[in-house]
Design an enzyme around this catalytic site. Structure first.
Site, PDB file in Angstrom:
ATOM      1  N   SER B 100       0.884  -1.363   0.238  1.00 40.54           N
ATOM      2  CA  SER B 100      -0.206   0.128  -0.317  1.00 40.54           C
ATOM      3  C   SER B 100       0.916   1.192   0.052  1.00 40.54           C
ATOM      4  O   SER B 100       0.321   2.269   0.041  1.00 40.54           O
ATOM      5  CB  SER B 100      -1.015   0.009   0.979  1.00 40.54           C
ATOM      6  N   LYS B 143      -6.277   4.365   8.662  1.00 40.48           N
ATOM      7  CA  LYS B 143      -5.023   5.317   8.039  1.00 40.48           C
ATOM      8  C   LYS B 143      -5.555   6.951   8.035  1.00 40.48           C
ATOM      9  O   LYS B 143      -4.906   7.875   8.409  1.00 40.48           O
ATOM     10  CB  LYS B 143      -4.913   4.840   6.651  1.00 40.48           C
TER      11      LYS B 143
END
Ligand SMILES: [Ca+2]
Ligand SMILES: [Ca+2]
Ligand SMILES: [Ca+2]
Ligand SMILES: [Ca+2]
Ligand SMILES: [Ca+2]
Ligand SMILES: [Ca+2]
Ligand SMILES: [Ca+2]
Ligand SMILES: [Ca+2]
Ligand SMILES: [Ca+2]
Ligand SMILES: [Ca+2]
Ligand SMILES: [Ca+2]
Ligand SMILES: [Ca+2]
Lengths: 205, 205, 205, 205, 205, 205
Positions: B100, B143
């Site tokens: 990611s 996140k």
């Protein structure tokens, strides 16, 4: 931990390329010597001394910092093309790891390549980033005690470790001169002597 | 997770070559800094910072994207032949893995090689394909919360993660400016400053 | 298995160098995208995407087939000397293995190096030999169902897998156009568009 | 063990560089195809097909034999300097090991580099020494039965395996033409066609 | 242990570069053939035949001895720069290890590079130092018995193994001619024929 | 531990490049021979003799010391560019590790490259730093006893091991001449003969 006499420390650091780091071990703090040497070669870089993977990466980051900032640091930028650099951390049989020797490795490399000696009464600890910033590390109390036992006068620490100084006795805080830094440049200002022992472009250090 | 002050983030990103990624950890989201630096050399590429195999492959994919699209990205295509590139992700002792950080790595590389700074208030996450498309990733909620805690204003996400925004509170959705992207080009448009801090063909960054 | 919309598939394959493979997984068939890109370099070849040893060897066999038949395939035979080729198979964190992507890898490579697009409605599976023959593989039923779910119109299979088509429903057999092949040449005839998107000898694809 | 039709075997061997080996497996003998191809390059040599360490060493011994005897074998001795050679043994997912493919690998290499086809009705087994001698191997009975099932007419065996022929039925002994050999030269005499399909010094085979 | 006929041994050693070693195995002594071959190349050196780490290091020591004493040994010192050397010890599937083939490897290499044949009735065992001295090894009794069974006439042993000869029967001691050596030079004097089969500087041995 | 006669020790050390080390083993001290040889080549360095990782790093440190101080040591600094150096420590099958052979390795290398013999009655032990300092090691008592048994007259030890001499009997202390050193230079002064057996720039040692 073994206690090294001041005279021994002076002897170990009387050539450019050696800087004094502070390490944490399960049985207390210790000082260690990061040694760098240069040979005619071509961009080789080896790290020895039972150094673990994180510490090896830390050494690569320190080298990349020095290589990419050579000009500002007063280093001939062509020197890497024609040198092999060897970094060694005695004692050879004692396993070592972690990122906290970053500033010490960078200092040893700059000392080696500029010929400026590292001050023999300065110990240091701190992770470095690739761009030369200094990040906080652990074990500050034990490391400072080890520096004090070894007779060091100055300890360079990451600014973000300032809070850890509260854990130290008033006596230690008086005895040691603490330098809190945010960048490798600040480390070098406080750790390196001005006098050049040997110019960086000489055939072999 | 440690909370970093905005001032610290500004300091960490004030040089081209550093981009802010968003990572998922078992104890919550975190921001991390992907740092890239360049040295005179010849096509070398190393990745440090306790980076796992999937993240290393992700870095290779990001580099290949940048190399094969150099001209469109405004990068001197000959720069790779005469450079070694080092990618580092502090903190050095903290293991990191997964695909990611692909968009963050690509952004750090383009910033380094164009001299355009990365905006200091933008965090990002997303896998990239070799051809520059952005694929969805996990951990969006954690996140985004980490980005918010760190004071970031903008979060760049894969378009295919749009549905995950429903899990966020109204407050967070108001506070953060979300940019949903399908390609690396869109990431770069939103993450890079226009001003060039340093031209890509200078001797060393 | 995730269902990808046709529009997404078109987007993923709209550049030369991307071919659609069919994979078997314990929870059913899946389509995957094999991506190839080329950079100025010298005969480098890397494979990323959590690709296992058998699939890596399959990629080497596909590359050797393409290199040793460059002229017949309409590829400049000198291109390999001055290129690095990177093959990536998203998603990066998903482990992949086995020889059945051989035809897909060969197709992606030929597409990349000729500039001819791969048809966006064609999926394929099959092991290849070093000399370009196509060997039978497993999981045909699941793979065809995955192709159908993804809206693909044509599936390319090894001729020796013809018997496996009996396991499919009449509906699927009507909906899908099956191409049974013995050689890579036949795969390329059915998978590649005639139009060249970009000539193979351009500076960078 | 799968039964391959004669037509399939002819198809697989109709290009120089492919030889038919006989392998022992826990469930009986099998025939396998050793494929060699050549690309412009410089002395590269890779072996793929889930090949174990002993078989890889066997391939190296076969290649060294061919390289050091190039002139006698009718091979341009400069060809190795400007070639990469790839040896592949399908099926790619099936593990293979042991030294008994030595003669088959040597035959595939000589076929590739001289352009002489391997006879499509000849199977073979035998370890080779670095100097071209043929040593006895195991599993002769199963290997010969597999050759017979596959419709092969001739089986080349090490002379030191002569005693193993007693284990075969009278029928098999009538059907198969056995060639007992002591050297690779004898193998090549019986396995290769005289006609050259393609000269060894052509740009790419 | 398999009994090899004298005729087979003659056949195996009738080319320069093959020397007969004596090995100890759990089921008794054995003779083995150390084969060396040379190809046009550049200082390459590979060792095959399921050879363990200690035996590989022994081969490196033997090669270094030969390279550093090329002139005294009658070898063109430039030959290494333009050669690849391959050392193989059949049978390929049988694991081998230990330092006791040192003298045999050195003899095979000198035979290869001078073109002098090794005597076909001489077996040998002994570790060598880098400077050409011969050190004692184990398994002398079993090794001598294997030499005797194979019809060898002479056995070369380290001088420091002289005491082990007492363990042998009077019959064996009469039948075998023992040569006790302290240096590789003495080994070569007794093991090599004077006649040169093929000059060392010929295109390929 | 095996007792080696003085004559054997003289024989082993009568060529430049061999130095006598003292090793600790679970069954007592031992003397070992560190052998170095040089071949035409280019900066290659291999270490054989079942040498562990710490001892390999110790050998690298010794070599770097010698390379970076070539001129002071009377060694042609260009010799490394055109040499491969091989360091071997018989017996090849006996595992060895630890940093205490540092001084012995440095001495063997300097002897090899200057042509000065090592005195055959001198044994030594001590870790070296990259900059040529000598650090203390363990097992002094056992090592000195082994030196005495082998008939050595002089033992070179790190100055920091001075305290360990108290553990020795009066008889041993009379018999052995101890040299306590702080630097490799002091080791070389006491270990090397003045006479040059062979100049360092000769074609091959
Ligand atoms: Ca800070
Ligand atoms: Ca103070
Ligand atoms: Ca999408
Ligand atoms: Ca918003
Ligand atoms: Ca078929
Ligand atoms: Ca149909
Ligand atoms: Ca025979
Ligand atoms: Ca017959
Ligand atoms: Ca002796
Ligand atoms: Ca006798
Ligand atoms: Ca001291
Ligand atoms: Ca004394």
């Amino acid at each position: 931990p073994k206690y090294l006499a001041t005279q021994e420390i002076i002897r170990r650091t009387e050539i450019p390329g050696v800087a004094i780091g502070l390490a944490w071990t399960p049985v207390g703090g210790e000082i260690l010597f990061v040694e760098a040497t240069r040979m005619p070669g071509s961009k080789g870089f080896i790290t020895t001394g039972s150094v673990g993977k994180v510490m090896q990466e830390s050494a690569q980051a320190a080298l990349s910092y020095v290589r990419s900032h050579a000009v500002e640091l007063g280093i001939d930028p062509d020197i890497f093309e024609k040198s092999d650099i060897h970094l060694h951390v005695p004692a050879g049989a004692q396993p070592k790891d972690g990122p906290s020797a970053g500033v010490t490795i960078a200092t040893a490399l700059v000392s080696l390549l500029t010929g400026r000696l590292v001050r023999h009464d300065v110990g240091m600890t701190g992770e470095i980033t690739l761009r030369g910033q200094v990040l906080p590390v652990g074990g500050i109390k034990e490391k400072v005690l080890a520096a004090h036992r070894a007779g060091l006068k100055t300890v360079i620490l990451p600014k973000d470790n300032e809070g850890d100084l509260e854990d130290l006795s008033e006596e230690i805080r008086q005895a040691i001169d603490f330098v809190l830094v945010e960048t490798v440049d600040e480390v070098l200002q406080h750790a390196l002597e001005q006098a050049v022992a040997e110019p960086a472009s000489s055939p072999a250090s």
